[in-house]
Design an enzyme around this catalytic site. Structure first.
Site, mmCIF file in Angstrom:
data_model
loop_
_atom_site.group_PDB
_atom_site.id
_atom_site.type_symbol
_atom_site.label_atom_id
_atom_site.label_comp_id
_atom_site.label_asym_id
_atom_site.label_seq_id
_atom_site.Cartn_x
_atom_site.Cartn_y
_atom_site.Cartn_z
ATOM 1 N N ASN A 9 0.872 -1.179 0.000
ATOM 2 C CA ASN A 9 0.000 0.000 0.000
ATOM 3 C C ASN A 9 0.909 1.228 0.000
ATOM 4 O O ASN A 9 1.495 1.569 1.027
ATOM 5 C CB ASN A 9 -0.889 -0.032 1.261
ATOM 6 N N TRP A 10 1.010 1.855 -1.161
ATOM 7 C CA TRP A 10 1.938 2.990 -1.289
ATOM 8 C C TRP A 10 1.398 4.255 -0.627
ATOM 9 O O TRP A 10 2.099 5.241 -0.531
ATOM 10 C CB TRP A 10 2.230 3.264 -2.771
ATOM 11 N N LYS A 11 0.127 4.230 -0.237
ATOM 12 C CA LYS A 11 -0.501 5.417 0.364
ATOM 13 C C LYS A 11 -0.294 6.630 -0.554
ATOM 14 O O LYS A 11 -0.395 6.470 -1.766
ATOM 15 C CB LYS A 11 0.016 5.610 1.790
ATOM 16 N N HIS A 96 -9.407 1.134 4.910
ATOM 17 C CA HIS A 96 -8.126 1.294 5.594
ATOM 18 C C HIS A 96 -8.315 2.196 6.813
ATOM 19 O O HIS A 96 -9.117 3.122 6.782
ATOM 20 C CB HIS A 96 -7.086 1.900 4.639
ATOM 21 N N GLU A 98 -6.663 4.556 7.909
ATOM 22 C CA GLU A 98 -6.452 5.983 7.652
ATOM 23 C C GLU A 98 -7.691 6.615 7.022
ATOM 24 O O GLU A 98 -7.880 7.827 7.091
ATOM 25 C CB GLU A 98 -5.200 6.165 6.781
ATOM 26 N N GLU A 168 -5.095 -4.962 10.586
ATOM 27 C CA GLU A 168 -4.068 -3.942 10.795
ATOM 28 C C GLU A 168 -4.352 -3.217 12.112
ATOM 29 O O GLU A 168 -5.177 -2.292 12.146
ATOM 30 C CB GLU A 168 -4.081 -2.922 9.655
ATOM 31 N N GLY A 174 2.702 2.365 10.778
ATOM 32 C CA GLY A 174 3.624 3.482 10.616
ATOM 33 C C GLY A 174 4.333 3.885 11.895
ATOM 34 O O GLY A 174 4.950 4.946 11.968
ATOM 35 N N SER A 214 3.704 -2.078 10.248
ATOM 36 C CA SER A 214 5.154 -2.109 10.416
ATOM 37 C C SER A 214 5.778 -3.455 10.041
ATOM 38 O O SER A 214 6.725 -3.909 10.690
ATOM 39 C CB SER A 214 5.551 -1.698 11.839
ATOM 40 N N GLY A 235 2.988 -1.042 4.246
ATOM 41 C CA GLY A 235 3.004 0.381 3.941
ATOM 42 C C GLY A 235 4.418 0.848 3.631
ATOM 43 O O GLY A 235 4.928 0.648 2.528
ATOM 44 N N GLY A 236 5.068 1.455 4.621
ATOM 45 C CA GLY A 236 6.377 2.087 4.414
ATOM 46 C C GLY A 236 7.386 1.219 3.664
ATOM 47 O O GLY A 236 8.058 1.701 2.737
HETATM 48 P P1 13P Z 1 3.203 0.450 7.655
HETATM 49 O O1 13P Z 1 3.739 -0.822 7.056
HETATM 50 O O2 13P Z 1 3.907 1.681 7.171
HETATM 51 O O3 13P Z 1 3.102 0.371 9.146
HETATM 52 O O4 13P Z 1 1.693 0.604 7.114
HETATM 53 C C1 13P Z 1 0.830 -0.463 7.215
HETATM 54 C C2 13P Z 1 -0.396 -0.135 6.448
HETATM 55 O O5 13P Z 1 -1.156 0.741 6.830
HETATM 56 C C3 13P Z 1 -0.645 -0.895 5.208
HETATM 57 O O6 13P Z 1 -1.934 -0.657 4.750
#
Ligand code: 13P
Length: 260
Positions: A9-11, A96, A98, A168, A174, A214, A235-236
């Protein structure tokens, strides 16, 4: 049984189409034709139709990060499932945290999008998970059960079998704080019991449940080795090809060894 599924997930990253294409190219060349682990990348919507041709000929799926529940109409700024399919998408992330916590997206809204995604022939990745306060208040199972109940309302067992879930925990996203494999496995096992009660044992055994929060190359193997953890939503670490490929490799070695 369930094939591990690693999705990035590149956000809201990266900042240019050129950088997005370069990232997709690096993932494609690293993955090659490896098909023992399912892989997808989920870039920002504006890059999807640029990245679709980059992934042509590779087994990597292309996912969006959100969609609207309605097929068309006066919904300024929104994107429909049919538009995502037209841009080359195979998957879509829904609900998600977020979006749930930043944009006020409710379980009912997620449910509307889920039905629309299935109608558009997209594979939905439905996210659920508790906040830190909810975990500290011993409400994790209550929150996850409520999210499953309402987000998945109205699905047939056959439809459910094609839905991917992503657990999640919000406090692990994050933050560098990962749930321990024991913590994550306990919630994943709870999710599968809930699915069994709602959709039957056979369906519950087929549903892929990813862990997210993470996930890195150095913690992926122990998470993915857990019996009810069927992949990762990253994510990251999905923004750095070496890190993302390291997570995929961890999935491949878990697959090769078997979960015992
Ligand atoms: P991180 O891997 O940056 O913690 O993000 C997880 C995430 O929200 C994937 O959708």
């Amino acid at each position: 049984m369930r094939t591990l599924f690693v999705a990035g997930n590149w956000k809201m990253n990266p900042n240019s189409a050129e950088a997005a294409v370069a990232l997709a190219e690096a993932v494609k060349s690293g993955v090659g034709q490896a098909v023992d682990v399912r892989v997808a990348v989920c870039p920002p919507a504006i890059y999807l139709s640029r990245i679709d041709p980059v992934l042509a000929g590779s087994p990597i799926g292309l996912g969006a990060q959100n969609m609207h529940a309605k097929p068309d109409g006066a919904y300024t700024g929104e994107i429909s499932g049919a538009m995502l399919v037209d841009a080359g998408c195979t998957h879509v992330i829904l609900g998600h945290s977020e979006r749930r916590h930043g944009q006020g997206e409710t379980d009912d809204a997620v449910n509307g999008k889920l039905h629309a995604a299935l109608a558009a022939q997209l594979i939905p990745i439905v996210c659920i998970g508790e906040t830190r306060l909810e975990r500290e208040s011993d409400l994790t199972e209550d929150v996850v059960a409520r999210q499953l109940e309402h987000s998945l309302a109205g699905l047939s067992p056959e439809q459910m079998a094609g839905v991917v879930l992503a657990y999640e925990p919000v406090w692990a996203i994050g933050t560098g704080l990962t749930a321990t494999p024991q913590q994550a496995q306990a919630v994943h096992a709870f999710i599968r019991r809930q699915l069994a009660a709602k959709f039957g044992e056979a369906t519950a055994a087929r549903v892929v449940v990813q862990y997210g929060g993470s996930v890195k190359a150095d913690n992926a193997a122990e998470l993915l080795a857990c019996p009810d953890i069927d992949g990762a939503l990253v994510g990251g670490a999905s923004l750095k090809p070496a890190d993302f490929l390291g997570i995929i490799e961890a999935g491949q070695s878990v697959t090769a060894k078997g979960k015992g």
